[in-house]
Write a protein that holds these residues in place. Structure first.
Motif, short mmCIF file in Angstrom:
data_model
loop_
_atom_site.label_atom_id
_atom_site.label_comp_id
_atom_site.label_asym_id
_atom_site.label_seq_id
_atom_site.Cartn_x
_atom_site.Cartn_y
_atom_site.Cartn_z
N MET A 1 0.83 -1.20 0.00
CA MET A 1 0.00 0.00 0.00
C MET A 1 0.87 1.25 0.00
O MET A 1 1.97 1.26 0.51
CB MET A 1 -0.90 0.02 1.24
CG MET A 1 -2.02 -0.99 1.20
SD MET A 1 -3.34 -0.49 0.08
CE MET A 1 -4.06 0.84 1.01
N SER A 2 0.33 2.31 -0.57
CA SER A 2 1.05 3.57 -0.61
C SER A 2 1.15 4.18 0.79
O SER A 2 0.21 4.13 1.56
CB SER A 2 0.34 4.54 -1.54
OG SER A 2 0.79 5.84 -1.32
N GLY A 20 -7.19 3.40 -8.63
CA GLY A 20 -6.95 2.04 -9.12
C GLY A 20 -6.91 2.10 -10.64
O GLY A 20 -7.62 2.90 -11.25
N GLU A 116 1.64 -8.62 -7.42
CA GLU A 116 2.04 -7.30 -6.92
C GLU A 116 3.16 -6.71 -7.76
O GLU A 116 3.90 -7.43 -8.43
CB GLU A 116 2.50 -7.40 -5.46
CG GLU A 116 3.76 -8.23 -5.25
CD GLU A 116 4.22 -8.24 -3.79
OE1 GLU A 116 3.36 -8.15 -2.90
OE2 GLU A 116 5.45 -8.34 -3.57
N VAL A 129 1.93 -1.95 -5.22
CA VAL A 129 0.59 -1.94 -5.80
C VAL A 129 0.15 -3.39 -5.98
O VAL A 129 0.83 -4.17 -6.66
CB VAL A 129 0.55 -1.20 -7.15
CG1 VAL A 129 -0.85 -1.28 -7.77
CG2 VAL A 129 0.98 0.25 -6.98
N ARG A 130 -0.95 -3.75 -5.34
CA ARG A 130 -1.44 -5.12 -5.47
C ARG A 130 -2.20 -5.28 -6.79
O ARG A 130 -2.99 -4.41 -7.16
CB ARG A 130 -2.37 -5.46 -4.29
CG ARG A 130 -1.67 -5.50 -2.94
CD ARG A 130 -2.70 -5.56 -1.81
NE ARG A 130 -3.53 -4.35 -1.79
CZ ARG A 130 -4.71 -4.28 -1.18
NH1 ARG A 130 -5.21 -5.33 -0.55
NH2 ARG A 130 -5.40 -3.14 -1.20
N SER A 168 -5.49 -3.33 -11.10
CA SER A 168 -4.85 -3.11 -9.79
C SER A 168 -5.90 -2.92 -8.71
O SER A 168 -7.06 -2.61 -8.99
CB SER A 168 -3.93 -1.89 -9.84
OG SER A 168 -4.67 -0.70 -9.57
N ASP A 171 -4.70 1.12 -4.63
CA ASP A 171 -3.58 1.29 -3.70
C ASP A 171 -2.77 2.57 -3.92
O ASP A 171 -1.82 2.83 -3.18
CB ASP A 171 -2.62 0.10 -3.82
CG ASP A 171 -3.19 -1.17 -3.21
OD1 ASP A 171 -4.24 -1.07 -2.54
OD2 ASP A 171 -2.60 -2.25 -3.40
N ARG A 173 -2.24 6.77 -4.27
CA ARG A 173 -2.78 7.94 -3.58
C ARG A 173 -2.38 9.27 -4.21
O ARG A 173 -2.62 10.32 -3.62
CB ARG A 173 -2.35 7.91 -2.11
CG ARG A 173 -2.89 6.75 -1.29
CD ARG A 173 -4.39 6.85 -1.10
NE ARG A 173 -4.93 5.72 -0.35
CZ ARG A 173 -5.38 4.60 -0.90
NH1 ARG A 173 -5.35 4.46 -2.21
NH2 ARG A 173 -5.87 3.63 -0.16
#
Length: 357
Positions: A1-2, A20, A116, A129-130, A168, A171, A173
Motif C-alpha cells: 500500500m502507498s 486504481g 504485486e 501496488v497489489r 490493480s 492502492d 494515492r
C-alpha cells in the motif's frame, strides 16, 4: 500500500485521492487471439481481417496458444497466481466497432489471479501496488469520423487483437504514483517481451479509476477515465478529475459513477456515459470455447525461461558494479539502455560509464 498520500486542500479541509488502474496491454503476437489474421501497425484499412474477426455467421474462434503463454509469462513476472483452469465469457454490449455484438473476455475465472508490483518514488523509497487479476480479451475495431462529413468508417484491423487487462487494487494515492506504476508495469512487460509498450500506437493504455475522500474515511464513488495513453495525460487527468469531484462534494452534491474521457487540448475530463455494472453486460460463458486448462509442468517451463526482470537487474547492477540505487534505477528503465551499459562498462570505470550512458 502507498504510504505517501498527497492531500489536496479544499474549502472544507484536506482530501485524499484513491486510485486504481486497469491497464490494457496488447499482447506481442503475430496473430490475433482467436483467429490467424495478422497483427501489425500501418496496414491499410481492413487488410488484416479474417472471417472470424468480421463475425461472419458460423465462424468459430480458436484460441492462440502463444497469447496464452504470453499471459502466463506476464502473470509470473507480476509474482501472481496462475490459475490452472479459466473460462472465456461473452461480454455483451452494442457498439459500431464491435462486429460480434459482444467481446470475448474473462469474467469470474481469469487466467491470472493476485500479484504485486513494487514501484519506486522519485526519492528512492518504494510502495507496493497489489494486482487483483490479469485476464485475456479481444480488442474492438476502430471508428474513423473524419473521412466523410456524413459517415463514419469502420476499420476492423484491430478487431480480435489480443489484450491483457491488468487490474490493480485501489492502492495509489497521487497522480505521481499512478504514472510511476504504469511506467514500472511497462518496463516489466517490455523485459518479458509480452507487450512492446508503445503507448503512442495505443498498445499500452490505462483506464484510471478516481475517487476522493476525507483522510481515513470510507472509499468514495469513483469515476473511470478511459483510454489514457501517456504518463503526462494520466497525471493531468487525475489532477483535474480529483479537483472536479472535491468541488462537487464541497458544494453538497454527490458523485455519479460514470465513464469519462480526458481531453488533452482542454486539460479536462468529460462525461461519456453512466458507468455500467457487470450485470449490464449480461456475461455468460462463451459456448464456442472450452474452459482453458493449463498444465503445471508447462507453467514451470515458462517460469524457467523468464529473463532477468528489472528489480533483479537493478539489485545486480548495484552489487556487481557498485552503482547507487538511483543510477541503477535509471539504467534499467529501458532494457536496451541496461544492455548497452553492460557492454560499455567492460574494462571501464562503472560510475563514469553510468554517467555517460
Amino acid at each position: 500500500m502507498s504510504q505517501k498520500s498527497k492531500l489536496i486542500e479544499g474549502r472544507t479541509g484536506p482530501w485524499e485521492i484513491v486510485l486504481g488502474l486497469e491497464v490494457h496491454a496488447q499482447v506481442a503476437s503475430n496473430a490475433k487471439l482467436f483467429s490467424g489474421a495478422a497483427v501489425g501497425f500501418g496496414a491499410g484499412p481492413n487488410e488484416q481481417v479474417s472471417l472470424v474477426d468480421a463475425a461472419m455467421p458460423g465462424m468459430l474462434p480458436v484460441i492462440n496458444r502463444h497469447c496464452v503463454e504470453q499471459a502466463v509469462k506476464t502473470g509470473l513476472g507480476l509474482k501472481a497466481q496462475i490459475n490452472l483452469k479459466s473460462h472465456f465469457d461473452r461480454k455483451n454490449y452494442f457498439y459500431p466497432d464491435l462486429p460480434q455484438g459482444y467481446q470475448i473476455s474473462q469474467y469470474k475465472h481469469p487466467i491470472v489471479g493476485e500479484g504485486e508490483v513494487i514501484v519506486e518514488h522519485d526519492d528512492g523509497s518504494t510502495f507496493t501496488v497489489r494486482i487483483e487479476r490479469l485476464h485475456l480479451e479481444q480488442d474492438a475495431a476502430k471508428l474513423l469520423h473524419d473521412e466523410d462529413p456524413n459517415a463514419t468508417y469502420v476499420d476492423l484491423n484491430r478487431a480480435g487483437t489480443a489484450l491483457m487487462e491488468i487490474v490493480s487494487m485501489p492502492d495509489m494515492r497521487s497522480s505521481e504514483e499512478a504514472a510511476a506504476y504504469v511506467k514500472k508495469l511497462r518496463t516489466i512487460l517490455v523485459y518479458l517481451g509480452t507487450c512492446d509498450g508503445d503507448m503512442e500506437k495505443g498498445n499500452l493504455r490505462a483506464d484510471v479509476n478516481v475517487s476522493v475522500r476525507k483522510p481515513g474515511a470510507e472509499l468514495g464513488t469513483h469515476c473511470e477515465i478511459k483510454n489514457v495513453n501517456s504518463y503526462r495525460y494520466i497525471q493531468a487527468a487525475i489532477e483535474y478529475e480529483a479537483r472536479r469531484q472535491i468541488e462537487i462534494l464541497e458544494d453538497g452534491g454527490k458523485i455519479d459513477q460514470e465513464t469519462r474521457l480526458f481531453d488533452p487540448g482542454k486539460g479536462e475530463t468529460r462525461s461519456t456515459r453512466s458507468k455500467e455494472e457487470a450485470h449490464d453486460y449480461r456475461y455468460f460463458p462463451d459456448p464456442d470455447l472450452l474452459p482453458l486448462e493449463l498444465d503445471q509442468a508447462w507453467i514451470d517451463e515458462i517460469r524457467a525461461s523468464l529473463p532477468e526482470l528489472p528489480d533483479a537487474k537493478k539489485a545486480r547492477l548495484q552489487s556487481q558494479y557498485g552503482l547507487t540505487a538511483y543510477d541503477a534505477g535509471v539504467l534499467i528503465t529501458e532494457q536496451a539502455r541496461a544492455d548497452f551499459y553492460e557492454e560499455a562498462v567492460k574494462g571501464r570505470d562503472p560510475k563514469l560509464t553510468a554517467n555517460w550512458v
